[in-house]
Design a protein around this motif. Structure first.
Motif, short mmCIF file in Angstrom:
data_model
loop_
_atom_site.label_atom_id
_atom_site.label_comp_id
_atom_site.label_asym_id
_atom_site.label_seq_id
_atom_site.Cartn_x
_atom_site.Cartn_y
_atom_site.Cartn_z
N ALA A 418 0.82 -1.21 0.00
CA ALA A 418 0.00 0.00 0.00
C ALA A 418 0.86 1.26 0.00
O ALA A 418 0.58 2.22 -0.74
N VAL A 419 1.92 1.27 0.82
CA VAL A 419 2.78 2.46 0.91
C VAL A 419 3.48 2.73 -0.41
O VAL A 419 3.47 3.86 -0.93
N THR A 420 4.11 1.72 -0.96
CA THR A 420 4.85 1.93 -2.20
C THR A 420 3.92 2.08 -3.40
O THR A 420 4.27 2.76 -4.37
N PHE A 421 2.73 1.47 -3.36
CA PHE A 421 1.74 1.70 -4.42
C PHE A 421 1.36 3.18 -4.43
O PHE A 421 1.33 3.83 -5.48
N GLY A 422 1.07 3.72 -3.23
CA GLY A 422 0.72 5.14 -3.15
C GLY A 422 1.87 6.02 -3.60
O GLY A 422 1.67 7.03 -4.30
#
Length: 643
Positions: A418-422
């Motif tokens: 989720a963090v790196t996708f964002g």
């Protein structure tokens, strides 16, 4: 007479209450002189009687004797244990008073006696109720490997209650029997039993049995166990062979040029030496002539030339002889060692293959996200390594709040995605979307972003490596034999790589998003005319690739160090993996990771002392590979293949 009566009375007072059991003090009095002044030759009789007595006090006494704590009281001849300034009774262990003012004669065993005492203690400790002492005894035997230890070790195996220690004892007894058993049949049987063991110490035992020594004789002796015949100049240097003859007084030493010059200088008579004018001594032949004349007159040692050496070597046979005289034993040891070395070579190849497979899985995890962004979108993302770093730091932060390492990893994996996708979507919206079809500007922009992300990580987490701890069930390694082993963390990374391979194939082949991604990859214009929004697909694709890089960061962080520069360790390999495998193809990424992983491990095996050189050779190979197959192992098909 009065002193003897007092001594007898004192000995009676030291007997146990039952009155029938022998005391240690009584036994020591029969060997009083040997205990006070022990020697390597005399201590054996004392130890034999101590071992045969079966007294429980023997072990503490031997330990004290070895540590030079045994003293003899001159007043009555009693042996006592002295610790600092306190005296203790040897039978009861009770404190009997201070050593101050008491006339004591210490027993000071030398190094050889202390080694004998240590061997005797090992025999007691092999059957001690305390398992730690039994383990210490086995370790002591492993260090010394003495023939005297075979019988007590074999005798302790049957009553050993611990299965693991019993197996160690059995294996150790087999190695001792292979070297020291009395009957040749027993040694051969022990050697054959060791033939399936690939451990280093077993190979060392067999090599000790096969130890050889180079010898020389006029003819090959029939009473020696010959390993092989040596040919001077081929199997053994001629100089070394002749030196062997000289050391055994079988040939005179070769006369050197310096010796000739010195002898001639010492025997100058007027203007001549040995009848040769000094003015003529400017050649080797003239100096040899003069020296030979001196030797004939007894003024110099006989001249031994290179021709003499060659003639002498031809008159002797050189050979390697086994120190073990029994040919049947050495034949069995050679057969066993050859078989072991063959299996070790096969096992080393298998272990190298497992290491290469593990490295390939790491490269695949690191590169699969880049394969999506670079392969589908054609974006050269130099910040891909920093997404890996962000994922690893996400796992570290989660472990700060969730101390259960298993649960923290389960939470960290989706959170890192989720963090790196964002972060990837944000980067695509703010920077990448404005630089499509401008590869140089994209490269420079993402390179600048990578530097900024590294500095941000340093400001937040510092420059020191942070721990990303794996769960306890991932500790250790899966051991197949003494050569093949692979850590559970590497196995977990390999399984994760397989899971992601299956997941990505499912997304690309079985979902609408995958269909749209493939459509945009093949023909963006046609996909847009069919109602697909290429801009949206590019955003999601970049975010997906960045999110997968974050998950890879968690997996890699369990194995490697977590620092702000960790992404730089994988960005080059990731690009090489994608390019070599084939741009825009998942199977190509897998093939590229496998090729690079196996190639790097193979080069490191050929050049283990320089891993940097191995990486350099690998890059050169890949450059040559791309020259012959520029589209990679699995080339992209369709219209995009022509772009």
């Amino acid at each position: 007479m009065l002193r003897l009566l007092c001594l007898a009375l004192a000995l009676c007072l030291t007997l146990p209450a039952a009155g029938s059991a022998q005391s240690l003090q009584t036994l020591l009095q029969t060997h009083a002189d040997e205990v006070v002044k022990p020697g390597r030759r005399t201590v054996g009789a004392v130890l034999d009687d101590l071992l045969a007595s079966g007294l429980p006090q023997v072990v503490p006494f031997l330990e004290a004797w070895r540590d030079r704590e045994i003293v003899r009281r001159e007043e009555d001849g009693f042996f006592l244990r002295r610790v600092d300034d306190v005296l203790f009774d040897l039978d009861t262990g009770a404190e009997i008073g201070s050593a101050d003012g008491v006339d004591l004669k210490p027993s000071r065993p030398n190094g050889g006696v202390r080694r004998a005492l240590g061997d005797a203690l090992v025999q007691f400790q092999l059957s001690d109720p305390d398992i730690t002492k039994r383990q210490a005894a086995v370790q002591a035997i492993q260090r010394s490997m003495d023939a005297s230890q075979l019988a007590p070790l074999q005798g302790s195996i049957a009553d050993e209650p611990d299965p693991a220690l019993k197996a160690v004892k059995t294996r150790l007894a087999g190695m001792l029997a292979a070297r020291f058993a009395d009957a040749p049949e027993a040694r051969i049987a022990a050697i054959e039993a060791l033939s399936g063991d690939l451990s280093v110490d077993v190979r060392a035992t067999l090599n000790q049995i096969l130890a050889t020594e180079v010898e020389a004789a006029p003819t090959l002796p029939e009473d020696r166990n010959i390993a092989r015949v040596l040919t001077p100049g081929t199997d053994i240097p001629e100089g070394e062979a002749y030196a062997l003859l000289v050391s055994q007084d079988l040939a005179p030493a070769l006369t050197t040029s310096d010796e000739i010059r010195q002898t001639l200088a010492e025997n100058i008579d007027g203007a001549r030496v040995g009848g040769v004018p000094v003015a003529r001594l400017n050649t080797d032949a003239a100096r040899a002539e003069a020296y030979a004349a001196l030797a004939t007159d007894g003024k110099a040692a006989p001249l031994v030339t290179e021709d003499d050496r060659a003639e002498t070597l031809d008159s002797y046979t050189f050979f390697e002889a086994y120190a073990e005289p029994n040919a049947d034993i050495t034949t069995a040891a050679r057969t066993a060692l050859d078989g072991i070395e063959t299996r070790v070579a096969i096992s080393q190849a298998a272990d190298l293959g497992l290491d290469a497979l593990s490295l390939a899985s790491i490269y695949f995890l690191a590169a699969i996200g880049l394969a999506i962004t670079f392969g589908v979108m054609g974006v050269i993302n130099m910040a891909h390594g920093e997404f890996i770093m962000m994922g690893a730091y996400t796992g570290y932060v989660v472990q700060l709040f969730v101390p259960d390492y298993t649960l923290s990893i389960l939470i960290a994996l989706p959170l890192a995605f989720a963090v790196t996708f964002g972060a990837g979507v944000t980067m695509e919206r703010l920077v990448i979307r404005h630089l499509y079809h401008r590869p140089l500007e994209t490269l420079l922009a993402t390179f600048g972003i990578s530097i900024a992300l590294q500095q941000l990580a340093k400001n937040i987490f510092g420059t020191q490596a942070r721990p990303l701890t794996s769960p306890g069930w991932l500790d250790g390694a899966l051991v197949f034999n003494d050569v093949i082993a692979i850590s559970y963390i590497r196995i977990a990374i390999f399984l994760m790589a397989l899971i992601f391979l299956a997941l990505i194939l499912y997304v690309l082949k079985r979902t609408r998003l995958g269909l749209e991604v493939r459509a945009v990859t093949q023909n963006p214009g046609m996909a847009a005319s069919m109602g697909i929004n290429p801009d949206r697909i590019n955003m999601l694709t970049f975010g997906l690739g960045s999110g997968i890089a974050g998950i890879a960061g968690v997996a890699i962080g369990l194995y490697a160090k977590v620092t702000s520069e960790m992404g730089a360790d994988y960005i080059v390999q990731s690009f090489m993996t994608v390019v070599v495998g084939g741009v825009g193809n998942v199977w190509g990424t897998l093939a590229g990771a496998s090729l690079i992983g196996f190639l790097q491990k193979g080069i490191e095996w050929l050049n283990p002392s320089n891993t940097l050189a191995a990486q350099t050779y690998m890059i050169l190979f890949i450059i040559l590979f791309i020259q012959f197959r520029p589209k990679g192992i699995v080339a992209l098909k369709g219209r995009a293949a022509a772009d």
